[in-house]
Scaffold this active site. Structure first.
Site, PDB file in Angstrom:
ATOM      1  N   THR A 271      27.340  23.416  -3.554  1.00 35.69           N
ATOM      2  CA  THR A 271      26.830  22.062  -3.289  1.00 35.69           C
ATOM      3  C   THR A 271      26.191  22.064  -1.902  1.00 35.69           C
ATOM      4  OG1 THR A 271      28.608  21.139  -4.639  1.00 35.69           O
ATOM      5  CG2 THR A 271      27.418  19.607  -3.186  1.00 35.69           C
TER       6      THR A 271
ATOM      7  N   LYS B 238      22.959  16.475  -8.202  1.00 42.06           N
ATOM      8  CA  LYS B 238      24.383  16.803  -7.962  1.00 42.06           C
ATOM      9  C   LYS B 238      24.999  15.827  -6.949  1.00 42.06           C
ATOM     10  CE  LYS B 238      28.260  19.045  -7.087  1.00 42.06           C
ATOM     11  NZ  LYS B 238      29.441  18.733  -7.875  1.00 42.06           N
TER      12      LYS B 238
ATOM     13  N   LYS C 282      32.221  17.340   3.743  1.00 42.86           N
ATOM     14  CA  LYS C 282      30.896  17.984   3.738  1.00 42.86           C
ATOM     15  C   LYS C 282      29.996  17.335   2.673  1.00 42.86           C
ATOM     16  CE  LYS C 282      30.314  21.236   0.957  1.00 42.86           C
ATOM     17  NZ  LYS C 282      29.757  21.527  -0.367  1.00 42.86           N
TER      18      LYS C 282
END
Ligand SMILES: NC(=O)c1ccc[n+]([C@@H]2O[C@H](COP(=O)([O-])OP(=O)(O)OC[C@H]3O[C@@H](n4cnc5c(N)ncnc54)[C@H](OP(=O)(O)O)[C@@H]3O)[C@@H](O)[C@H]2O)c1
Length: 305
Positions: free
Chosen positions: A100, A176, A244
């Site tokens: 990611t 995503k 994150k």
């Protein structure tokens, strides 16, 4: 461009990567693995994979390299380092990035590979480690359609659903982040409702029933149950790593000039949770901060005593 992929390198054997690599091996590909912490390679070597001593050595043995690392920085280091992926990958080789990362990073990876005579496929994944272990992840892929077509068998070795979103690499990563924004917002919402329920005398079994009806998707059910039970010990996605992702969402919303207001609220909860020792808990442990804010009994470190 039509020959089938046979030799695969997998770099990054963390919670997600281990299950993905295992399924690639099970599907019959010749697999070479590399992980920074070398001991994590042993179970895959025991299962038939070859072990490499650097990302470059792993890439040299492969038609396709799959990476499952932590963030933009770790992928860039592993790809461009002296003994990195680009140092080993042969001309025409393919790199599938499942980490990611930011949309901008995906575009940068594509440029780096194009300059090197290799190909980049953006392929972030959706699903938790148990879903990876079962080979049931979903992925959004973007890049050259002929390159993606060559990877079809490989992608289906670790994913039940492959959604091709086009040729712009960054779009796969934007999608995503959109999915994760919805997911983490629902986790936050469920926590708020459980805290409200506790203070208002609502039977938690009634909330459980309501959430089973409203959010029947198995992963959301798992989060609802973890929150109800305040069970954050078994980590699917570590809270510190989740911060994150929330920061990536906020940056992407800034770049697109579309506000993600819940991400700001959730970022602050992540910061509080980490400050109170919950960085190594599952990311749904932000519920403990919701409880604290509501004046309910809560658990530092995310572990009810
Ligand atoms: N867990 C989930 O539910 C989930 C779901 C979908 C997507 N993701 C994404 O998938 C990625 C992996 O997540 P995870 O949960 O599997 O994380 P993880 O268990 O912490 O694994 C991270 C992997 O990256 C490696 N790594 C980290 N920094 C590195 C560096 N600087 N150089 C080389 N290797 C490095 C680690 O190596 P070491 O073993 O040496 O530490 C490990 O193999 C993340 O981007 C995450 O956002 C996670």
């Amino acid at each position: 461009m039509s020959e089938a992929v046979q030799n695969v390198a997998f770099i990054g054997l963390g919670r997600m990567g281990t299950g993905m690599a295992r399924n690639i091996l099970k599907a019959g590909f010749r697999l070479t693995v590399y992980n920074r912490t070398a001991t994590k390679m042993q179970p895959l070597i025991d299962a038939g994979a070859a072990g490499a001593s650097s990302p470059g050595e792993a890439a040299a043995a492969a038609d396709v390299v799959v990476t499952s690392l932590m963030d933009d920085r770790s992928v860039l280091d592993v790809v461009t380092g002296e003994q990195g992926v680009l140092a080993g990958l042969k001309l025409g080789g393919i790199h599938i990035g499942t980490t990611t990362v930011s949309p901008g990073h995906a575009a940068r990876m594509a440029d780096l590979h194009a300059a090197h005579g290799t190909h980049y496929v953006a392929g972030p994944v959706v699903g938790r480690p148990d879903v990876a272990e079962a080979g049931q992840l979903r992925t959004f892929v973007a890049g050259d359609p002929a390159v993606i077509a060559r990877c079809d068998g490989l992608l289906h070795a670790y994913c039940q659903m492959v959604v091709n979103v086009g040729e712009k690499h960054q779009v796969a990563n934007s999608l995503k982040l959109a999915v994760n924004y919805m997911g983490v917002s629902l986790i936050e919402l469920m926590g708020q409702v459980y805290a409200f329920g506790e203070k208002s005398g609502i039977d938690p079994q009634h909330l459980k029933l309501l959430m089973a009806t409203m959010f029947p998707q198995p992963q959301l059910q798992e989060y609802a149950e973890r929150i109800r039970a305040r069970d954050f010990d078994e980590v699917g996605f570590a809270l510190a790593a989740g911060l994150k992702d929330v920061e990536l969402m906020l940056q992407a919303s800034l770049d697109a000039r579309v506000a993600f207001p819940y991400a700001s609220v959730i970022r602050d909860k992540f910061l509080s949770a980490i400050a109170h020792g919950m960085g190594d808990r599952d990311w749904s442990a932000i519920y403990e901060i919701t409880r604290m804010n509501a004046g309910l009994e809560w658990a530092r470190g995310g572990r009810p005593s």
